[in-house]
Design a protein around this motif. Structure first.
Motif, PDB file in Angstrom:
ATOM      1  N   THR A 276      77.233  58.445 104.859  1.00  0.00           N
ATOM      2  CA  THR A 276      76.129  57.814 104.137  1.00  0.00           C
ATOM      3  C   THR A 276      74.809  58.492 104.458  1.00  0.00           C
ATOM      4  O   THR A 276      74.501  58.744 105.623  1.00  0.00           O
ATOM      5  CB  THR A 276      76.014  56.321 104.486  1.00  0.00           C
ATOM      6  OG1 THR A 276      77.254  55.665 104.206  1.00  0.00           O
ATOM      7  CG2 THR A 276      74.907  55.659 103.670  1.00  0.00           C
ATOM      8  N   MET A 277      74.024  58.782 103.411  1.00  0.00           N
ATOM      9  CA  MET A 277      72.688  59.326 103.576  1.00  0.00           C
ATOM     10  C   MET A 277      71.708  58.378 102.888  1.00  0.00           C
ATOM     11  O   MET A 277      71.818  58.115 101.692  1.00  0.00           O
ATOM     12  CB  MET A 277      72.578  60.722 102.959  1.00  0.00           C
ATOM     13  CG  MET A 277      71.197  61.343 103.103  1.00  0.00           C
ATOM     14  SD  MET A 277      71.132  63.062 102.491  1.00  0.00           S
ATOM     15  CE  MET A 277      71.286  62.771 100.709  1.00  0.00           C
ATOM     16  N   THR A 278      70.744  57.859 103.639  1.00  0.00           N
ATOM     17  CA  THR A 278      69.750  56.925 103.120  1.00  0.00           C
ATOM     18  C   THR A 278      68.367  57.551 103.236  1.00  0.00           C
ATOM     19  O   THR A 278      67.986  58.005 104.321  1.00  0.00           O
ATOM     20  CB  THR A 278      69.776  55.596 103.888  1.00  0.00           C
ATOM     21  OG1 THR A 278      71.106  55.061 103.869  1.00  0.00           O
ATOM     22  CG2 THR A 278      68.827  54.597 103.264  1.00  0.00           C
ATOM     23  N   THR A 279      67.636  57.577 102.123  1.00  0.00           N
ATOM     24  CA  THR A 279      66.324  58.227 102.086  1.00  0.00           C
ATOM     25  C   THR A 279      65.257  57.239 101.642  1.00  0.00           C
ATOM     26  O   THR A 279      65.449  56.494 100.682  1.00  0.00           O
ATOM     27  CB  THR A 279      66.347  59.425 101.110  1.00  0.00           C
ATOM     28  OG1 THR A 279      67.341  60.356 101.529  1.00  0.00           O
ATOM     29  CG2 THR A 279      64.991  60.116 101.075  1.00  0.00           C
TER      30      THR A 279
ATOM     31  N   TRP B 182      74.909  56.456  90.049  1.00  0.00           N
ATOM     32  CA  TRP B 182      75.922  57.432  89.667  1.00  0.00           C
ATOM     33  C   TRP B 182      77.159  57.205  90.525  1.00  0.00           C
ATOM     34  O   TRP B 182      77.051  56.948  91.734  1.00  0.00           O
ATOM     35  CB  TRP B 182      75.418  58.866  89.894  1.00  0.00           C
ATOM     36  CG  TRP B 182      74.103  59.132  89.246  1.00  0.00           C
ATOM     37  CD1 TRP B 182      73.879  59.581  87.975  1.00  0.00           C
ATOM     38  CD2 TRP B 182      72.808  58.956  89.820  1.00  0.00           C
ATOM     39  NE1 TRP B 182      72.538  59.687  87.735  1.00  0.00           N
ATOM     40  CE2 TRP B 182      71.849  59.316  88.841  1.00  0.00           C
ATOM     41  CE3 TRP B 182      72.348  58.528  91.076  1.00  0.00           C
ATOM     42  CZ2 TRP B 182      70.484  59.265  89.078  1.00  0.00           C
ATOM     43  CZ3 TRP B 182      70.987  58.472  91.315  1.00  0.00           C
ATOM     44  CH2 TRP B 182      70.075  58.842  90.320  1.00  0.00           C
ATOM     45  N   SER B 183      78.318  57.314  89.913  1.00  0.00           N
ATOM     46  CA  SER B 183      79.568  57.117  90.631  1.00  0.00           C
ATOM     47  C   SER B 183      80.570  58.173  90.184  1.00  0.00           C
ATOM     48  O   SER B 183      80.701  58.456  88.984  1.00  0.00           O
ATOM     49  CB  SER B 183      80.125  55.712  90.369  1.00  0.00           C
ATOM     50  OG  SER B 183      81.329  55.514  91.075  1.00  0.00           O
TER      51      SER B 183
ATOM     52  N   GLU C 195      66.740  55.967  98.111  1.00  0.00           N
ATOM     53  CA  GLU C 195      68.003  56.482  97.580  1.00  0.00           C
ATOM     54  C   GLU C 195      69.104  56.368  98.623  1.00  0.00           C
ATOM     55  O   GLU C 195      68.890  56.672  99.806  1.00  0.00           O
ATOM     56  CB  GLU C 195      67.867  57.935  97.136  1.00  0.00           C
ATOM     57  CG  GLU C 195      69.122  58.483  96.454  1.00  0.00           C
ATOM     58  CD  GLU C 195      68.874  59.786  95.717  1.00  0.00           C
ATOM     59  OE1 GLU C 195      68.093  59.781  94.753  1.00  0.00           O
ATOM     60  OE2 GLU C 195      69.450  60.811  96.126  1.00  0.00           O
ATOM     61  N   SER C 196      70.271  55.937  98.180  1.00  0.00           N
ATOM     62  CA  SER C 196      71.439  55.826  99.043  1.00  0.00           C
ATOM     63  C   SER C 196      72.567  56.650  98.438  1.00  0.00           C
ATOM     64  O   SER C 196      72.912  56.481  97.261  1.00  0.00           O
ATOM     65  CB  SER C 196      71.877  54.362  99.161  1.00  0.00           C
ATOM     66  OG  SER C 196      73.094  54.256  99.881  1.00  0.00           O
ATOM     67  N   ASP C 197      73.123  57.577  99.233  1.00  0.00           N
ATOM     68  CA  ASP C 197      74.196  58.476  98.778  1.00  0.00           C
ATOM     69  C   ASP C 197      75.379  58.283  99.726  1.00  0.00           C
ATOM     70  O   ASP C 197      75.297  58.630 100.910  1.00  0.00           O
ATOM     71  CB  ASP C 197      73.702  59.921  98.804  1.00  0.00           C
ATOM     72  CG  ASP C 197      74.703  60.889  98.169  1.00  0.00           C
ATOM     73  OD1 ASP C 197      75.891  60.548  98.085  1.00  0.00           O
ATOM     74  OD2 ASP C 197      74.284  61.989  97.768  1.00  0.00           O
TER      75      ASP C 197
ATOM     76  N   ILE D 222      75.836  56.950  94.290  1.00  0.00           N
ATOM     77  CA  ILE D 222      74.421  57.184  94.545  1.00  0.00           C
ATOM     78  C   ILE D 222      73.607  56.099  93.850  1.00  0.00           C
ATOM     79  O   ILE D 222      73.808  55.821  92.668  1.00  0.00           O
ATOM     80  CB  ILE D 222      73.977  58.566  94.015  1.00  0.00           C
ATOM     81  CG1 ILE D 222      74.794  59.687  94.669  1.00  0.00           C
ATOM     82  CG2 ILE D 222      72.488  58.788  94.286  1.00  0.00           C
ATOM     83  CD1 ILE D 222      74.511  61.063  94.080  1.00  0.00           C
ATOM     84  N   PHE D 223      72.694  55.490  94.587  1.00  0.00           N
ATOM     85  CA  PHE D 223      71.786  54.504  94.012  1.00  0.00           C
ATOM     86  C   PHE D 223      70.358  54.956  94.280  1.00  0.00           C
ATOM     87  O   PHE D 223      70.022  55.401  95.382  1.00  0.00           O
ATOM     88  CB  PHE D 223      72.010  53.120  94.623  1.00  0.00           C
ATOM     89  CG  PHE D 223      70.981  52.105  94.191  1.00  0.00           C
ATOM     90  CD1 PHE D 223      71.045  51.539  92.929  1.00  0.00           C
ATOM     91  CD2 PHE D 223      69.946  51.748  95.038  1.00  0.00           C
ATOM     92  CE1 PHE D 223      70.085  50.617  92.507  1.00  0.00           C
ATOM     93  CE2 PHE D 223      68.991  50.825  94.641  1.00  0.00           C
ATOM     94  CZ  PHE D 223      69.061  50.261  93.370  1.00  0.00           C
TER      95      PHE D 223
END
Length: 202
Positions: free
Chosen positions: A95-98, A48-49, A83-85, A59-60
């Motif tokens: 950046t938030m990486t889960t 999503w962009s 997930e990368s936001d 978001i990937f």
């Protein structure tokens, strides 16, 4: 525009199922959809962009899994989630990486047909890392519960494609060290959380 696109996508799936149903009467190539004892591997991917002025949000999401049908309608699966936001505004980047794992259960309607609407519910545990320009890195751990509707379409006896349409999500994150936990609740049936995937059964 998003609602129009979603309606068009659902219409295409619906028409495909009708045409497939009519063709199956004269074509024995498709011998059935899901049944008890089937194993499968599957994977979802989403991107999503969004851009507003100088602010960008990307978001990937990716989540491979393996599963097993307990009966013709119900399947259990286990998988991992990534997930990368990323938010960007000029020279500032957030950046938030889960990363985590999950256990899910799905109920498929019309499992013997090519077109299968379904409901999927799952619980997962995750670890999240936050990085901000000019700030120290921080981490948090927590869990997530999600229920989502979806549609599945068999391209062949073994291979199918599917889409999850938003859903209801509750999550809680506890930061490492001192700090209050973050609890979130989301209800979304729009295009922002539309996730596509593919499934191979054997």
């Amino acid at each position: 525009m998003k609602k129009v696109f979603l309606f068009a996508a659902l219409a295409v799936f619906g028409l495909s199922s009708i045409n497939a149903g009519e063709g199956d009467e004269d074509n024995d190539a498709f011998t059935g959809g899901f049944s008890q004892g089937d194993y499968f591997v599957s994977g979802e991917i989403g991107y999503w962009s969004e851009k507003t002025g100088d602010n960008k949000n990307n978001i990937f999401h990716a989540s491979p899994s393996v599963g097993y049908f307990l009966n013709d309608n119900i399947a259990l699966s286990v998988g991992i989630n990534y997930e990368s936001d990323k938010d960007e505004n000029g020279s500032f980047e957030d950046t938030m990486t889960t990363f985590g794992g999950r256990l899910s259960a799905s109920y498929f309607f019309n499992p013997e047909k090519r077109f299968n609407p379904y409901i999927k519910g799952g619980v997962g545990f995750e670890s999240t890392k936050y990085e901000q320009t000019g700030s120290d890195e921080s981490k948090a751990t927590g869990f997530r519960v999600r229920v989502a509707p979806g549609v599945n379409y068999h391209l062949s006896n073994c291979f199918s494609v599917y889409a999850n349409l938003g859903g209801i999500t509750y999550s809680t994150l506890n930061p490492d060290g001192d700090g209050d936990s973050t609890n979130e609740f989301h209800f979304d049936l729009g295009m922002k959380r539309l996730r596509f995937g593919a499934r191979y059964q054997f």
